[in-house]
Scaffold this motif. Sequence first.
Motif, PDB file in Angstrom:
ATOM      1  N   GLY A  27     -39.776   9.626 -27.344  1.00 14.71           N
ATOM      2  CA  GLY A  27     -40.499   9.442 -28.597  1.00 14.71           C
ATOM      3  C   GLY A  27     -40.218   8.138 -29.316  1.00 14.71           C
ATOM      4  O   GLY A  27     -40.821   7.866 -30.367  1.00 14.71           O
ATOM      5  N   ALA A  28     -39.333   7.306 -28.762  1.00 16.30           N
ATOM      6  CA  ALA A  28     -38.927   6.092 -29.481  1.00 16.30           C
ATOM      7  C   ALA A  28     -40.066   5.077 -29.600  1.00 16.30           C
ATOM      8  O   ALA A  28     -40.192   4.399 -30.620  1.00 16.30           O
ATOM      9  CB  ALA A  28     -37.726   5.461 -28.788  1.00 16.30           C
ATOM     10  N   GLN A  29     -40.887   4.952 -28.551  1.00 13.46           N
ATOM     11  CA  GLN A  29     -41.972   3.963 -28.614  1.00 13.46           C
ATOM     12  C   GLN A  29     -42.951   4.310 -29.736  1.00 13.46           C
ATOM     13  O   GLN A  29     -43.356   3.427 -30.510  1.00 13.46           O
ATOM     14  CB  GLN A  29     -42.722   3.896 -27.281  1.00 13.46           C
ATOM     15  N   GLU A  30     -43.357   5.571 -29.808  1.00 12.49           N
ATOM     16  CA  GLU A  30     -44.305   5.988 -30.854  1.00 12.49           C
ATOM     17  C   GLU A  30     -43.678   5.872 -32.235  1.00 12.49           C
ATOM     18  O   GLU A  30     -44.355   5.497 -33.206  1.00 12.49           O
ATOM     19  CB  GLU A  30     -44.782   7.420 -30.596  1.00 12.49           C
ATOM     20  N   ALA A  31     -42.392   6.185 -32.326  1.00  4.72           N
ATOM     21  CA  ALA A  31     -41.707   6.078 -33.619  1.00  4.72           C
ATOM     22  C   ALA A  31     -41.687   4.622 -34.090  1.00  4.72           C
ATOM     23  O   ALA A  31     -41.873   4.341 -35.280  1.00  4.72           O
ATOM     24  CB  ALA A  31     -40.295   6.622 -33.509  1.00  4.72           C
ATOM     25  N   LEU A  35     -43.162   3.007 -37.530  1.00  2.00           N
ATOM     26  CA  LEU A  35     -42.352   2.186 -38.429  1.00  2.00           C
ATOM     27  C   LEU A  35     -43.048   0.859 -38.714  1.00  2.00           C
ATOM     28  O   LEU A  35     -42.967   0.335 -39.830  1.00  2.00           O
ATOM     29  CB  LEU A  35     -40.978   1.940 -37.806  1.00  2.00           C
ATOM     30  N   ARG A  36     -43.759   0.319 -37.733  1.00  2.00           N
ATOM     31  CA  ARG A  36     -44.459  -0.951 -37.927  1.00  2.00           C
ATOM     32  C   ARG A  36     -45.610  -0.827 -38.923  1.00  2.00           C
ATOM     33  O   ARG A  36     -46.089  -1.841 -39.447  1.00  2.00           O
ATOM     34  CB  ARG A  36     -44.976  -1.492 -36.593  1.00  2.00           C
ATOM     35  N   SER A  37     -46.059   0.381 -39.179  1.00  2.00           N
ATOM     36  CA  SER A  37     -47.128   0.575 -40.156  1.00  2.00           C
ATOM     37  C   SER A  37     -46.607   0.490 -41.586  1.00  2.00           C
ATOM     38  O   SER A  37     -47.394   0.415 -42.542  1.00  2.00           O
ATOM     39  CB  SER A  37     -47.802   1.938 -39.943  1.00  2.00           C
ATOM     40  N   ALA A  38     -45.296   0.491 -41.749  1.00  2.00           N
ATOM     41  CA  ALA A  38     -44.686   0.436 -43.079  1.00  2.00           C
ATOM     42  C   ALA A  38     -44.484  -1.020 -43.506  1.00  2.00           C
ATOM     43  O   ALA A  38     -44.381  -1.922 -42.665  1.00  2.00           O
ATOM     44  CB  ALA A  38     -43.340   1.162 -43.065  1.00  2.00           C
ATOM     45  N   GLU A 249     -36.414  10.678 -35.583  1.00  2.00           N
ATOM     46  CA  GLU A 249     -36.058  11.402 -36.801  1.00  2.00           C
ATOM     47  C   GLU A 249     -35.627  10.431 -37.900  1.00  2.00           C
ATOM     48  O   GLU A 249     -35.947  10.621 -39.082  1.00  2.00           O
ATOM     49  CB  GLU A 249     -34.935  12.405 -36.520  1.00  2.00           C
ATOM     50  N   ALA A 250     -34.921   9.379 -37.517  1.00  2.00           N
ATOM     51  CA  ALA A 250     -34.513   8.371 -38.496  1.00  2.00           C
ATOM     52  C   ALA A 250     -35.733   7.675 -39.096  1.00  2.00           C
ATOM     53  O   ALA A 250     -35.786   7.424 -40.311  1.00  2.00           O
ATOM     54  CB  ALA A 250     -33.591   7.351 -37.831  1.00  2.00           C
ATOM     55  N   VAL A 251     -36.716   7.362 -38.255  1.00  2.00           N
ATOM     56  CA  VAL A 251     -37.939   6.729 -38.745  1.00  2.00           C
ATOM     57  C   VAL A 251     -38.670   7.643 -39.709  1.00  2.00           C
ATOM     58  O   VAL A 251     -39.161   7.192 -40.773  1.00  2.00           O
ATOM     59  CB  VAL A 251     -38.865   6.342 -37.561  1.00  2.00           C
ATOM     60  N   GLU A 252     -38.758   8.909 -39.403  1.00  2.00           N
ATOM     61  CA  GLU A 252     -39.424   9.854 -40.302  1.00  2.00           C
ATOM     62  C   GLU A 252     -38.738   9.904 -41.660  1.00  2.00           C
ATOM     63  O   GLU A 252     -39.381   9.997 -42.703  1.00  2.00           O
ATOM     64  CB  GLU A 252     -39.479  11.248 -39.667  1.00  2.00           C
ATOM     65  N   HIS A 253     -37.404   9.841 -41.651  1.00  2.00           N
ATOM     66  CA  HIS A 253     -36.669   9.823 -42.924  1.00  2.00           C
ATOM     67  C   HIS A 253     -37.009   8.567 -43.729  1.00  2.00           C
ATOM     68  O   HIS A 253     -37.249   8.625 -44.934  1.00  2.00           O
ATOM     69  CB  HIS A 253     -35.166   9.897 -42.687  1.00  2.00           C
ATOM     70  N   ILE A 254     -37.044   7.430 -43.051  1.00  2.00           N
ATOM     71  CA  ILE A 254     -37.352   6.177 -43.739  1.00  2.00           C
ATOM     72  C   ILE A 254     -38.746   6.222 -44.332  1.00  2.00           C
ATOM     73  O   ILE A 254     -38.960   5.877 -45.510  1.00  2.00           O
ATOM     74  CB  ILE A 254     -37.220   4.994 -42.764  1.00  2.00           C
ATOM     75  N   LEU A 255     -39.709   6.657 -43.543  1.00  2.00           N
ATOM     76  CA  LEU A 255     -41.096   6.706 -44.019  1.00  2.00           C
ATOM     77  C   LEU A 255     -41.293   7.713 -45.154  1.00  2.00           C
ATOM     78  O   LEU A 255     -42.088   7.489 -46.068  1.00  2.00           O
ATOM     79  CB  LEU A 255     -42.040   7.049 -42.857  1.00  2.00           C
ATOM     80  N   GLY A 256     -40.541   8.793 -45.100  1.00  2.00           N
ATOM     81  CA  GLY A 256     -40.724   9.842 -46.098  1.00  2.00           C
ATOM     82  C   GLY A 256     -39.851   9.737 -47.334  1.00  2.00           C
ATOM     83  O   GLY A 256     -40.213  10.242 -48.408  1.00  2.00           O
ATOM     84  N   ARG A 257     -38.704   9.044 -47.210  1.00  2.00           N
ATOM     85  CA  ARG A 257     -37.733   9.057 -48.309  1.00  2.00           C
ATOM     86  C   ARG A 257     -37.352   7.696 -48.863  1.00  2.00           C
ATOM     87  O   ARG A 257     -36.881   7.615 -50.007  1.00  2.00           O
ATOM     88  CB  ARG A 257     -36.450   9.755 -47.842  1.00  2.00           C
ATOM     89  N   LEU A 258     -37.490   6.643 -48.091  1.00  2.00           N
ATOM     90  CA  LEU A 258     -36.943   5.354 -48.521  1.00  2.00           C
ATOM     91  C   LEU A 258     -37.987   4.323 -48.922  1.00  2.00           C
ATOM     92  O   LEU A 258     -37.643   3.226 -49.349  1.00  2.00           O
ATOM     93  CB  LEU A 258     -36.067   4.761 -47.401  1.00  2.00           C
ATOM     94  N   LEU A 259     -39.271   4.655 -48.792  1.00  2.00           N
ATOM     95  CA  LEU A 259     -40.325   3.696 -49.146  1.00  2.00           C
ATOM     96  C   LEU A 259     -41.068   4.150 -50.389  1.00  2.00           C
ATOM     97  O   LEU A 259     -41.043   5.301 -50.759  1.00  2.00           O
ATOM     98  CB  LEU A 259     -41.291   3.536 -47.973  1.00  2.00           C
TER      99      LEU A 259
END
Length: 259
Positions: A27-31, A35-38, A249-259
């Motif tokens: 799942g790392a490539q899709e993640a 992340l690049r969309s942020a 999972e780390a990317v999901e946290h960043i997208l959901g909590r840190l932006l």
Amino acid sequence: MAARRALKAVLVDLSGTLHVEDSAVPGAQEALKRLRSAPVTIRFVTNTTKECKRDLLERLTKLGFDIAEHEIFTSLTAARNLLEQKRVRPLLLVDDKALPDFTGIATDDPNAVVVGLAPEHFHYEMMNRAFRLILDGAPLIAIHKARYFKKKDGLALGPGPFVAGLEYATDTQATVVGKPEKTFFMEALRGTGCAPEEAVMIGDDCRDDVGGAQNAGMRGILVRTGKYRPADEDKINPAPYLTCENFPEAVEHILGRLL
């Protein structure tokens, strides 16, 4: 406590976080695409000394990762920069595949010792040559001092034990240029326009990735892939900002909590 500034940069470790040798973390490539969309700058920071940046980029591209060469900052680059600053001629204890990153650096009649991950060079004759050079005043430069790293067949010794052996034998301290050194993280951020407080680091090495980044003023996210072992998060103080199962999972946290 002052409020954290808005997140502007994400630093991502490579080996053990995005891939292990020639296998991508599921799942790392899709993640990474998500992340690049942020609205953040992404930099890939690695201590790898097993291959030059060109070969590393080729490996990542074959695994399906959309990464540009200018986005990668390696400890080999940091080591080369230091050699040029010091104007020394190194005995290079690095993997032969890493040598292209030192093209143009004079190595005749060496007056410095550089140690990376070089299993084929870690034998008595070569280590003794390095030992004698250091005793004669040559600086010892460690590209990094990782204790171990993850291979497909299990954990393997990193360059750290061999650097420590030279330090012990010569009663000297190595200059370390890669993670977890603060200067490494600051160099990785150069050109991004971001302060450490505006960045987060994702990696599988609690000390070198997360501890180093947090000591530089960033947040650190530890992932339970690669070299991670249970209770690693207890090995540093302060503890990781967050521990996740993997990079997605780390990317999901960043997208959901840190932006």
